[in-house]
Scaffold this active site. Sequence first.
Site, short mmCIF file in Angstrom:
data_model
loop_
_atom_site.label_atom_id
_atom_site.label_comp_id
_atom_site.label_asym_id
_atom_site.label_seq_id
_atom_site.Cartn_x
_atom_site.Cartn_y
_atom_site.Cartn_z
N TRP A 364 0.83 -1.21 0.00
CA TRP A 364 0.00 0.00 0.00
C TRP A 364 0.86 1.25 0.00
CZ3 TRP A 364 -2.01 2.78 4.82
CH2 TRP A 364 -1.10 2.68 5.88
N ASP A 365 2.15 1.08 0.30
CA ASP A 365 3.08 2.21 0.34
C ASP A 365 2.98 3.06 -0.92
OD1 ASP A 365 3.79 0.11 2.09
OD2 ASP A 365 5.84 0.84 2.25
N GLU A 495 0.17 -2.86 12.71
CA GLU A 495 0.33 -4.32 12.70
C GLU A 495 0.55 -4.88 14.10
OE1 GLU A 495 3.37 -5.11 9.83
OE2 GLU A 495 2.15 -4.39 8.15
N LYS A 601 2.30 0.31 16.22
CA LYS A 601 3.56 0.27 15.46
C LYS A 601 3.75 1.56 14.68
CE LYS A 601 5.84 -2.29 11.70
NZ LYS A 601 5.66 -3.34 10.66
N GLN A 602 2.65 2.12 14.21
CA GLN A 602 2.71 3.29 13.33
C GLN A 602 1.38 4.02 13.37
OE1 GLN A 602 2.94 0.12 10.24
NE2 GLN A 602 2.15 1.73 8.91
#
Length: 770
Positions: A364-365, A495, A601-602
Amino acid sequence: MRIEQSPEFQIHLQNLRSKEPLFLETIYNVGNGHFGVRDSNPLQGNNLDYIGSPGLFINGFFDYNDVSYGEKYTGYPENDQIINRVFDPRYIRIKVADEDSAIDHFTVDNIDKNLDMQTGLLHEMFSITTPENRNFNLVVESFSSLSKLNVYGIRYSIIPTNFDEDVEIIKLHNYVNQATHQQNEDVRVSQSIGEMQLDFIPDNGQPSYLITTFRSQQGIILTFQANENVAPNPKIDYFKDENNQYGYRSKYHAKKGSEKNFEFLFAIGDIHPLVNARVYADQYLSALDNYIRGTSFQSELMASAQVWQTFWLHSDVKIDGDPQIQLCLRFNLFELNQSAGRDENTSIPAKGLTGNGYGGHFFWDTEMFMLAFFTYTQPQIAKKLLMFRYHTLNIAKQQASEFGLPKGAMYAWRTINGYESSSYWLAGMAQFHINADIAFAIEQYYTITGDDDFLKKYGFEIILETARFWMQYGNFTELDGKHVFVINKVTGPDEYSALVDNNYYTNVMAQFNLRLAIKYAEKFKATDVTSRLNVSDKEIDRMKQAADLMYLPYDKEKNVKLQFQDFEQLPPMHLDQIDQSLFPLLLHYHPLMLYRYQVNKQADTIMADILFPKGNTKEQLIADYDFYEPITTHDSSLSKAMYAIAASRAGKKEQSYDFFSQAVKTDLLDLHHNTQNGIHAGSLGAAWQGVVYGFAGVVNNAEHFSLEPKLPSAWNSIKFKLRLHNNECLFTIYQNEVHVELTSGKACEVYVYGKKVRVTPQHVKEVCKY
């Protein structure tokens, strides 16, 4: 044409904090979207006596490896796609008297490296010492052409420093599965390699190869030629050795202090089905020959450099106030341009074309972190990247069907050829938000470019099929006394929280996806588009109902958006009490341990705030930011740039600049300590968003294009160009005013803090104070 060269566009070895060899191999790579070449020790080749990780990576050229499971269930991927590490075109064999670099261990020391990003030329000097203490300097210049995407050029200069001896150089590549000395236990790095076969194509007058894969059944043709040397440089001979292998060699008597040059141009073919590659090898080879015959290293370098000049003319971001940030940002943009596939059959690997980290897969980046840069500055490349998703749409539909859904498209979380390659489905396939991410990117592309032809022929179909997925995977139910539409058992961007119910980011993206399908079904109503795609009023009404009733979890006590349903029941993980050596957590904690806590995580929910600012008050953004930032580890390189944007919009200027500074320096300063495995391509694009969406305050939506700048106090100004509906505007933002200048096009209308600004060919520039 004169090619400009400036120190502000150069990466000098002396200025880099790290001199670690594998790190330098990544930083000094050269590529063009079709292929990339790591900056390896030129004497290494396939010799494991030298420590390095060389490689030529061709975008989309991959092989399979069987995936082994302890317990394998229906729908698990059978194979793990892995980008191939083809032979190193930098390799050269050098003999000095009776010493041979292929047999004897020559000591190779880096003296200087300089990557000129205005021309794409990498210039290096090595000091090489033989076991018998003969020393010579080796100067290597190389580039990957942006003018001819199949061309790679390399030039060697040999300068003895303490001897007069016979020297022989040999340029021959007789291996294909590139060996490396690199060992890495990071689960994000693929240790497996594909299986390839190399066959020499005889009687072509220059070394030519057919390289084929065993399992994926792909084939490519490679060939290279030596530029004909004239005095005082020694003659280069084409030869065939005792093993019927073809190459070039030159023998001459070298004198101390004298310099001899050798130039080679490679033509690296396109990817073909194996059968076609074998049957039509001569035709493909003839086409490749045309790229490199009758030309020279310098001619091709100049042609490529002119394309780089054009790139910077339209895509540069100029920062007045912080030279280090400026250089890092330009490096990021340079690498983005080197990494983007341009053939509609490839995308941007997570590590670019600089290493085999993440197997060379597309995530998806591309759509959420990198595509915006191309959409705003090089929309022709953005369109090709989106066309990759269109060309793999049938595979996505097939995967949805095999998953058990009668309708819709289910795009792979990580892939090269369109099929799912993530064997860890909890943090892979379950990230269904990628379907809506792709739809979001299509809408952004269409809104900015107005490309009606793309939307009609390709874009709407992807939007529709991904919307159909949500109608199949989600369901209507009663929750908290209300009739709602829910999407259960998904993994959001974070994640560290897998297989949850009603992830806020996923649901709001799915809602947007559904509303796009509704909007464009109405636009194309009663046309061949809706009839071709079997769109019915009943289906669209059902989508409207689902979108309107989408469940978006919210904590009324804390006044924050909940990352997912029941997230408030989890205990927080106190990150400040964890030893720094245990980060990133994914390398030190069992996933089930992480799933039990409020730990990110993000950026996850914060991403929704960034993507959908309309209707989201500043107070709500601040509340969400203050809740999620303390529990976010930023173990993903995608995270800090997103928090920089959120902090900027929330008025937290110091935090915003701190997050952005770390994001933009990710690779040049190796802040995640793994740049040796390849660049962080998503982070490169996210850093550009940090400038444009964060500090410049750009917001694009269907109503109007607007800016609400919040310039860092350390900066005097930023300057960049954006394309909006076939118009190009130059924006120069100072601490208290914005200059808008029309550089091409008929007219452009923007809003600065709500004030309309219009520029035309008759009135090309407008100044607006804020």
